[in-house]
Scaffold this motif. Structure first.
Motif, PDB file in Angstrom:
ATOM      1  N   LYS A  56       0.812  -1.216   0.000  1.00 21.32           N
ATOM      2  CA  LYS A  56       0.000   0.000   0.000  1.00 21.32           C
ATOM      3  C   LYS A  56       0.847   1.269   0.000  1.00 21.32           C
ATOM      4  O   LYS A  56       0.308   2.365  -0.104  1.00 21.32           O
ATOM      5  CB  LYS A  56      -0.930   0.005   1.209  1.00 21.32           C
ATOM      6  CG  LYS A  56      -2.014  -1.059   1.125  1.00 21.32           C
ATOM      7  CD  LYS A  56      -2.977  -0.945   2.288  1.00 21.32           C
ATOM      8  CE  LYS A  56      -4.060  -2.012   2.182  1.00 21.32           C
ATOM      9  NZ  LYS A  56      -4.986  -1.949   3.313  1.00 21.32           N
ATOM     10  N   GLY A  57       2.168   1.124   0.167  1.00 21.81           N
ATOM     11  CA  GLY A  57       3.038   2.302   0.184  1.00 21.81           C
ATOM     12  C   GLY A  57       2.853   3.146   1.422  1.00 21.81           C
ATOM     13  O   GLY A  57       2.944   4.372   1.354  1.00 21.81           O
ATOM     14  N   LYS A  58       2.620   2.477   2.574  1.00 22.72           N
ATOM     15  CA  LYS A  58       2.360   3.215   3.811  1.00 22.72           C
ATOM     16  C   LYS A  58       3.220   2.700   4.956  1.00 22.72           C
ATOM     17  O   LYS A  58       3.585   1.528   4.997  1.00 22.72           O
ATOM     18  CB  LYS A  58       0.891   3.081   4.214  1.00 22.72           C
ATOM     19  CG  LYS A  58      -0.064   3.745   3.249  1.00 22.72           C
ATOM     20  CD  LYS A  58      -1.487   3.652   3.744  1.00 22.72           C
ATOM     21  CE  LYS A  58      -2.434   4.376   2.804  1.00 22.72           C
ATOM     22  NZ  LYS A  58      -3.782   4.439   3.341  1.00 22.72           N
ATOM     23  N   ILE A  59       3.523   3.621   5.854  1.00 19.86           N
ATOM     24  CA  ILE A  59       4.209   3.290   7.101  1.00 19.86           C
ATOM     25  C   ILE A  59       3.293   3.713   8.235  1.00 19.86           C
ATOM     26  O   ILE A  59       2.832   4.854   8.273  1.00 19.86           O
ATOM     27  CB  ILE A  59       5.573   4.004   7.207  1.00 19.86           C
ATOM     28  CG1 ILE A  59       6.508   3.541   6.087  1.00 19.86           C
ATOM     29  CG2 ILE A  59       6.193   3.759   8.573  1.00 19.86           C
ATOM     30  CD1 ILE A  59       7.847   4.270   6.050  1.00 19.86           C
ATOM     31  N   THR A  60       3.022   2.781   9.151  1.00 22.09           N
ATOM     32  CA  THR A  60       2.204   3.092  10.321  1.00 22.09           C
ATOM     33  C   THR A  60       3.125   3.560  11.432  1.00 22.09           C
ATOM     34  O   THR A  60       4.065   2.857  11.806  1.00 22.09           O
ATOM     35  CB  THR A  60       1.393   1.861  10.771  1.00 22.09           C
ATOM     36  OG1 THR A  60       0.556   1.447   9.679  1.00 22.09           O
ATOM     37  CG2 THR A  60       0.526   2.191  11.977  1.00 22.09           C
ATOM     38  N   LEU A  61       2.858   4.763  11.924  1.00 23.55           N
ATOM     39  CA  LEU A  61       3.658   5.377  12.977  1.00 23.55           C
ATOM     40  C   LEU A  61       2.813   5.656  14.200  1.00 23.55           C
ATOM     41  O   LEU A  61       1.642   6.022  14.085  1.00 23.55           O
ATOM     42  CB  LEU A  61       4.244   6.713  12.498  1.00 23.55           C
ATOM     43  CG  LEU A  61       5.191   6.694  11.305  1.00 23.55           C
ATOM     44  CD1 LEU A  61       5.599   8.121  10.944  1.00 23.55           C
ATOM     45  CD2 LEU A  61       6.412   5.848  11.607  1.00 23.55           C
ATOM     46  N   SER A  62       3.416   5.506  15.352  1.00 22.46           N
ATOM     47  CA  SER A  62       2.814   5.947  16.606  1.00 22.46           C
ATOM     48  C   SER A  62       3.557   7.221  16.982  1.00 22.46           C
ATOM     49  O   SER A  62       4.779   7.200  17.160  1.00 22.46           O
ATOM     50  CB  SER A  62       2.989   4.873  17.683  1.00 22.46           C
ATOM     51  OG  SER A  62       2.470   5.331  18.912  1.00 22.46           O
ATOM     52  N   HIS A  63       2.827   8.325  17.066  1.00 22.06           N
ATOM     53  CA  HIS A  63       3.475   9.620  17.314  1.00 22.06           C
ATOM     54  C   HIS A  63       2.726  10.406  18.360  1.00 22.06           C
ATOM     55  O   HIS A  63       1.541  10.184  18.601  1.00 22.06           O
ATOM     56  CB  HIS A  63       3.580  10.434  16.015  1.00 22.06           C
ATOM     57  CG  HIS A  63       2.253  10.774  15.404  1.00 22.06           C
ATOM     58  ND1 HIS A  63       1.480  11.819  15.844  1.00 22.06           N
ATOM     59  CD2 HIS A  63       1.577  10.195  14.390  1.00 22.06           C
ATOM     60  CE1 HIS A  63       0.380  11.884  15.122  1.00 22.06           C
ATOM     61  NE2 HIS A  63       0.398  10.899  14.233  1.00 22.06           N
ATOM     62  N   ASP A  64       3.438  11.331  18.989  1.00 24.67           N
ATOM     63  CA  ASP A  64       2.826  12.273  19.922  1.00 24.67           C
ATOM     64  C   ASP A  64       2.077  13.322  19.114  1.00 24.67           C
ATOM     65  O   ASP A  64       2.122  13.322  17.880  1.00 24.67           O
ATOM     66  CB  ASP A  64       3.894  12.953  20.786  1.00 24.67           C
ATOM     67  CG  ASP A  64       4.528  11.992  21.786  1.00 24.67           C
ATOM     68  OD1 ASP A  64       3.863  11.009  22.184  1.00 24.67           O
ATOM     69  OD2 ASP A  64       5.686  12.225  22.177  1.00 24.67           O
ATOM     70  N   ALA A  65       1.409  14.234  19.810  1.00 27.32           N
ATOM     71  CA  ALA A  65       0.688  15.308  19.130  1.00 27.32           C
ATOM     72  C   ALA A  65       1.650  16.089  18.243  1.00 27.32           C
ATOM     73  O   ALA A  65       2.781  16.370  18.638  1.00 27.32           O
ATOM     74  CB  ALA A  65       0.043  16.241  20.149  1.00 27.32           C
ATOM     75  N   LEU A  66       1.196  16.395  17.030  1.00 33.63           N
ATOM     76  CA  LEU A  66       2.015  17.144  16.091  1.00 33.63           C
ATOM     77  C   LEU A  66       1.717  18.628  16.188  1.00 33.63           C
ATOM     78  O   LEU A  66       0.617  19.034  16.570  1.00 33.63           O
ATOM     79  CB  LEU A  66       1.768  16.650  14.657  1.00 33.63           C
ATOM     80  CG  LEU A  66       2.022  15.164  14.408  1.00 33.63           C
ATOM     81  CD1 LEU A  66       1.765  14.822  12.946  1.00 33.63           C
ATOM     82  CD2 LEU A  66       3.424  14.772  14.816  1.00 33.63           C
ATOM     83  N   MET A  75      -1.097   5.900  13.241  1.00 36.55           N
ATOM     84  CA  MET A  75      -1.732   6.161  11.952  1.00 36.55           C
ATOM     85  C   MET A  75      -0.854   5.672  10.813  1.00 36.55           C
ATOM     86  O   MET A  75       0.369   5.771  10.877  1.00 36.55           O
ATOM     87  CB  MET A  75      -1.961   7.664  11.815  1.00 36.55           C
ATOM     88  CG  MET A  75      -2.505   8.111  10.497  1.00 36.55           C
ATOM     89  SD  MET A  75      -2.654   9.912  10.469  1.00 36.55           S
ATOM     90  CE  MET A  75      -2.593  10.181   8.716  1.00 36.55           C
ATOM     91  N   ALA A  76      -1.474   5.152   9.778  1.00 37.93           N
ATOM     92  CA  ALA A  76      -0.758   4.755   8.558  1.00 37.93           C
ATOM     93  C   ALA A  76      -0.651   5.969   7.650  1.00 37.93           C
ATOM     94  O   ALA A  76      -1.659   6.567   7.284  1.00 37.93           O
ATOM     95  CB  ALA A  76      -1.493   3.622   7.858  1.00 37.93           C
ATOM     96  N   PHE A  77       0.567   6.334   7.308  1.00 35.32           N
ATOM     97  CA  PHE A  77       0.838   7.461   6.423  1.00 35.32           C
ATOM     98  C   PHE A  77       1.352   6.947   5.079  1.00 35.32           C
ATOM     99  O   PHE A  77       2.250   6.104   5.053  1.00 35.32           O
ATOM    100  CB  PHE A  77       1.963   8.347   6.985  1.00 35.32           C
ATOM    101  CG  PHE A  77       1.644   9.135   8.207  1.00 35.32           C
ATOM    102  CD1 PHE A  77       1.247  10.455   8.117  1.00 35.32           C
ATOM    103  CD2 PHE A  77       1.810   8.580   9.468  1.00 35.32           C
ATOM    104  CE1 PHE A  77       0.996  11.205   9.253  1.00 35.32           C
ATOM    105  CE2 PHE A  77       1.571   9.321  10.617  1.00 35.32           C
ATOM    106  CZ  PHE A  77       1.153  10.638  10.503  1.00 35.32           C
ATOM    107  N   PRO A  78       0.871   7.475   3.970  1.00 30.53           N
ATOM    108  CA  PRO A  78       1.550   7.207   2.707  1.00 30.53           C
ATOM    109  C   PRO A  78       2.908   7.917   2.740  1.00 30.53           C
ATOM    110  O   PRO A  78       3.087   8.882   3.488  1.00 30.53           O
ATOM    111  CB  PRO A  78       0.633   7.813   1.648  1.00 30.53           C
ATOM    112  CG  PRO A  78      -0.318   8.682   2.375  1.00 30.53           C
ATOM    113  CD  PRO A  78      -0.299   8.318   3.820  1.00 30.53           C
TER     114      PRO A  78
END
Length: 115
Positions: A56-66, A75-78
């Motif tokens: 799918k061309g995505k990386i799922t990241l766990s991140h703090d508030a941006l 969230m999975a980001f393209p």
């Protein structure tokens, strides 16, 4: 007639903020409203890689508030650069920067944390 025009313009102007909200906030794509990139969006943010989905061309990241207003989440980001899909794996710590590209928050810069 002049009064009606003024009232119509006032009514239209007062509804403009609601029009952008009514355009829809697609939580799935995390579309952020922005006329231009804020300086704070240029910051690299820390995250943990949870999954790499090459198909799918995505990386799922766990991140703090941006700094662009996106709350802390997983969230999975393209990705802008498909080569990144081969450079990270689940469990890696990374620094990333995302931008709204065509209404979709997309990773536009990614590097291993500490480098």
């Amino acid at each position: 007639m002049k009064r009606n025009l003024i009232l119509a313009l006032f009514a239209a102007a007062s509804l403009m903020p609601f029009a952008s909200m009514a355009a829809g906030h697609d939580h799935g794509s995390h579309a952020m409203e922005s006329d231009s990139a804020a300086p704070s969006e240029a910051q690299m943010m820390p995250a943990a890689v949870k999954k790499v989905d090459k198909a799918k061309g995505k990386i799922t990241l766990s991140h703090d508030a941006l700094s662009n207003g996106m709350p802390a989440m997983t969230m999975a980001f393209p990705v802008k650069n498909k080569a990144w899909l081969n450079q990270v794996k689940a469990g890696d710590s990374v620094l990333f920067r995302s931008e709204n590209i065509n209404g979709v928050m997309t990773i536009v810069d990614l590097k291993p944390a500490g480098k």
